[in-house]
Design a protein around this motif. Structure first.
Motif, PDB file in Angstrom:
ATOM      1  N   LEU A 179       0.819  -1.219   0.000  1.00 57.05           N
ATOM      2  CA  LEU A 179       0.000   0.000   0.000  1.00 57.05           C
ATOM      3  C   LEU A 179       0.846   1.260   0.000  1.00 57.05           C
ATOM      4  CD1 LEU A 179      -2.994  -0.668   2.437  1.00 57.05           C
ATOM      5  CD2 LEU A 179      -3.155   0.070   0.049  1.00 57.05           C
ATOM      6  N   PHE A 180       2.003   1.201   0.654  1.00 57.58           N
ATOM      7  CA  PHE A 180       2.868   2.372   0.761  1.00 57.58           C
ATOM      8  C   PHE A 180       3.696   2.593  -0.505  1.00 57.58           C
ATOM      9  CE2 PHE A 180       2.151   0.803   5.072  1.00 57.58           C
ATOM     10  CZ  PHE A 180       1.708   1.954   5.704  1.00 57.58           C
ATOM     11  N   VAL A 181       3.710   1.589  -1.388  1.00 56.99           N
ATOM     12  CA  VAL A 181       4.476   1.688  -2.632  1.00 56.99           C
ATOM     13  C   VAL A 181       3.566   1.984  -3.813  1.00 56.99           C
ATOM     14  CG1 VAL A 181       6.042   0.464  -4.197  1.00 56.99           C
ATOM     15  CG2 VAL A 181       6.192   0.078  -1.727  1.00 56.99           C
ATOM     16  N   ASP A 182       2.510   1.198  -3.947  1.00 55.45           N
ATOM     17  CA  ASP A 182       1.571   1.337  -5.061  1.00 55.45           C
ATOM     18  C   ASP A 182       0.206   0.835  -4.599  1.00 55.45           C
ATOM     19  OD1 ASP A 182       0.083   1.209  -7.417  1.00 55.45           O
ATOM     20  OD2 ASP A 182       1.828   0.688  -8.638  1.00 55.45           O
ATOM     21  N   PRO A 183      -0.690   1.722  -4.167  1.00 57.07           N
ATOM     22  CA  PRO A 183      -2.009   1.302  -3.665  1.00 57.07           C
ATOM     23  C   PRO A 183      -2.810   0.472  -4.664  1.00 57.07           C
ATOM     24  CG  PRO A 183      -1.602   3.593  -3.114  1.00 57.07           C
ATOM     25  CD  PRO A 183      -0.494   3.172  -4.045  1.00 57.07           C
ATOM     26  N   ALA A 184      -2.719   0.822  -5.941  1.00 49.06           N
ATOM     27  CA  ALA A 184      -3.462   0.067  -6.952  1.00 49.06           C
ATOM     28  C   ALA A 184      -2.966  -1.371  -7.038  1.00 49.06           C
ATOM     29  CB  ALA A 184      -3.348   0.746  -8.309  1.00 49.06           C
ATOM     30  N   ALA A 185      -1.648  -1.552  -7.053  1.00 50.01           N
ATOM     31  CA  ALA A 185      -1.072  -2.895  -7.098  1.00 50.01           C
ATOM     32  C   ALA A 185      -1.422  -3.677  -5.835  1.00 50.01           C
ATOM     33  CB  ALA A 185       0.448  -2.817  -7.274  1.00 50.01           C
ATOM     34  N   ALA A 186      -1.427  -2.993  -4.691  1.00 45.90           N
ATOM     35  CA  ALA A 186      -1.785  -3.646  -3.426  1.00 45.90           C
ATOM     36  C   ALA A 186      -3.218  -4.164  -3.475  1.00 45.90           C
ATOM     37  CB  ALA A 186      -1.619  -2.664  -2.265  1.00 45.90           C
ATOM     38  N   ALA A 187      -4.126  -3.359  -4.016  1.00 47.08           N
ATOM     39  CA  ALA A 187      -5.530  -3.773  -4.109  1.00 47.08           C
ATOM     40  C   ALA A 187      -5.697  -4.921  -5.091  1.00 47.08           C
ATOM     41  CB  ALA A 187      -6.395  -2.592  -4.527  1.00 47.08           C
ATOM     42  N   LEU A 188      -4.966  -4.888  -6.202  1.00 48.06           N
ATOM     43  CA  LEU A 188      -5.033  -5.991  -7.176  1.00 48.06           C
ATOM     44  C   LEU A 188      -4.583  -7.304  -6.528  1.00 48.06           C
ATOM     45  CD1 LEU A 188      -3.582  -4.239 -10.359  1.00 48.06           C
ATOM     46  CD2 LEU A 188      -5.944  -5.007 -10.038  1.00 48.06           C
ATOM     47  N   LEU A 189      -3.523  -7.230  -5.746  1.00 47.30           N
ATOM     48  CA  LEU A 189      -3.012  -8.423  -5.076  1.00 47.30           C
ATOM     49  C   LEU A 189      -3.989  -8.902  -4.003  1.00 47.30           C
ATOM     50  CD1 LEU A 189      -0.597 -10.374  -4.823  1.00 47.30           C
ATOM     51  CD2 LEU A 189       0.370  -8.794  -3.127  1.00 47.30           C
ATOM     52  N   ALA A 190      -4.512  -7.956  -3.231  1.00 48.06           N
ATOM     53  CA  ALA A 190      -5.419  -8.314  -2.138  1.00 48.06           C
ATOM     54  C   ALA A 190      -6.713  -8.931  -2.653  1.00 48.06           C
ATOM     55  CB  ALA A 190      -5.718  -7.080  -1.283  1.00 48.06           C
ATOM     56  N   TRP A 191      -7.320  -8.278  -3.640  1.00 45.41           N
ATOM     57  CA  TRP A 191      -8.580  -8.790  -4.177  1.00 45.41           C
ATOM     58  C   TRP A 191      -8.354  -9.990  -5.090  1.00 45.41           C
ATOM     59  CZ3 TRP A 191     -13.567  -7.882  -3.012  1.00 45.41           C
ATOM     60  CH2 TRP A 191     -13.876  -6.731  -2.277  1.00 45.41           C
ATOM     61  N   GLY A 192      -7.325  -9.927  -5.923  1.00 44.18           N
ATOM     62  CA  GLY A 192      -7.103 -10.981  -6.907  1.00 44.18           C
ATOM     63  C   GLY A 192      -6.629 -12.292  -6.319  1.00 44.18           C
ATOM     64  N   VAL A 193      -5.870 -12.239  -5.219  1.00 42.74           N
ATOM     65  CA  VAL A 193      -5.341 -13.456  -4.607  1.00 42.74           C
ATOM     66  C   VAL A 193      -5.962 -13.704  -3.237  1.00 42.74           C
ATOM     67  CG1 VAL A 193      -3.277 -14.671  -3.822  1.00 42.74           C
ATOM     68  CG2 VAL A 193      -3.161 -13.201  -5.843  1.00 42.74           C
ATOM     69  N   SER A 194      -5.846 -12.728  -2.347  1.00 41.27           N
ATOM     70  CA  SER A 194      -6.294 -12.930  -0.964  1.00 41.27           C
ATOM     71  C   SER A 194      -7.792 -13.172  -0.855  1.00 41.27           C
ATOM     72  CB  SER A 194      -5.910 -11.727  -0.101  1.00 41.27           C
ATOM     73  OG  SER A 194      -4.518 -11.632   0.040  1.00 41.27           O
ATOM     74  N   MET A 195      -8.576 -12.299  -1.483  1.00 41.78           N
ATOM     75  CA  MET A 195     -10.023 -12.434  -1.352  1.00 41.78           C
ATOM     76  C   MET A 195     -10.548 -13.666  -2.085  1.00 41.78           C
ATOM     77  SD  MET A 195     -11.527 -10.348   0.679  1.00 41.78           S
ATOM     78  CE  MET A 195     -13.226 -10.248   0.155  1.00 41.78           C
ATOM     79  N   THR A 196      -9.963 -14.001  -3.231  1.00 39.80           N
ATOM     80  CA  THR A 196     -10.446 -15.173  -3.970  1.00 39.80           C
ATOM     81  C   THR A 196     -10.156 -16.462  -3.206  1.00 39.80           C
ATOM     82  OG1 THR A 196      -8.401 -15.154  -5.268  1.00 39.80           O
ATOM     83  CG2 THR A 196     -10.336 -14.115  -6.251  1.00 39.80           C
ATOM     84  N   THR A 197      -8.958 -16.591  -2.645  1.00 34.45           N
ATOM     85  CA  THR A 197      -8.648 -17.797  -1.881  1.00 34.45           C
ATOM     86  C   THR A 197      -9.478 -17.848  -0.606  1.00 34.45           C
ATOM     87  OG1 THR A 197      -6.769 -16.644  -0.858  1.00 34.45           O
ATOM     88  CG2 THR A 197      -6.305 -18.033  -2.759  1.00 34.45           C
ATOM     89  N   ARG A 198      -9.646 -16.714   0.027  1.00 36.48           N
ATOM     90  CA  ARG A 198     -10.410 -16.644   1.277  1.00 36.48           C
ATOM     91  C   ARG A 198     -11.872 -17.040   1.069  1.00 36.48           C
ATOM     92  NH1 ARG A 198      -8.649 -13.996   5.665  1.00 36.48           N
ATOM     93  NH2 ARG A 198     -10.118 -13.485   7.328  1.00 36.48           N
TER      94      ARG A 198
END
Length: 206
Positions: free
Chosen positions: A43-62
């Motif tokens: 989030l501190f580097v690239d918020p858009a990339a952080a959200a893509l990773l969180a939603w694309g990987v974390s939320m889908t697996t969860r």
């Protein structure tokens, strides 16, 4: 503060004992939690990339763990029906999760069809962020906004239906779940390798 922490502990315990019987679900939550922690740093580097990773990987697996592997029906451990658990769930129950995931899928399609969101935004350029740009950047920011809105909306709903503290406790739980899940489910893959598909929840049987 003591009351707040007791409520937080109670919400975490209910979430675990009601919704995490499957060792596959627990293992997927472990993967999700690790990626979420990485997303927090990103989030501190690239918020858009952080959200893509969180939603694309974390939320889908969860959510895959909940939708496809968590047993439904009468809960023998807690002696309650699935309908009862869904009715009293503090956070997002299955019906609310379906609506949230529909919005998650719909946002990229909407941005593909209307890159300016009907004139509300300016599409990002190719170098919009240090890691992602263009359409992907816009999708990431949209997903980040969706996540923030999802938390705030549920806090408001809980404040109106129960009380503000319950909503704030739930928001705290959601934001700290990745760290807590790593501690709670780090042994789940080992149990799976031993052939244990369902957590017997012996620690909850008194």
């Amino acid at each position: 503060m003591n009351d707040f922490m007791l409520r937080l502990q109670a919400q975490r315990l209910d979430d675990h004992r009601f919704y995490h019987h499957s060792r596959v679900n627990q293992s997927l939550h472990l993967v999700s939690a690790i990626v979420f922690v990485l997303s927090y740093g990103l989030l501190f580097v690239d918020p858009a990339a952080a959200a893509l990773l969180a939603w694309g990987v974390s939320m889908t697996t969860r959510q895959a763990g909940h939708f496809f592997f968590e047993p439904r029906g009468f809960d023998e451990v807690n002696q309650v029906s699935d309908e009862h658990k869904e009715a009293i769930k503090v956070g997002y129950n299955i019906r609310r999760k379906v609506a949230l995931m529909a919005a998650w899928v719909g946002l990229p399609l909407l941005l593909w069809w209307q890159p300016t969101l009907f004139g509300l935004i300016h599409p990002a350029g190719a170098d919009a962020g240090p890691l992602v740009g263009g359409w992907w950047h816009d999708v990431g920011i949209a997903w980040l906004a969706l996540g923030i809105a999802g938390v705030l909306l549920r806090v408001l709903q809980l404040a109106l239906s129960q009380d503000l503290v319950t909503g704030l406790v739930w928001a705290t739980k959601i934001l700290t779940d990745p760290f807590h899940d790593i501690l709670l489910y780090h042994k789940a893959p080992l149990h799976l390798l031993r052939g244990e598909w369902i957590d017997p929840m012996n620690h909850l049987r008194h």
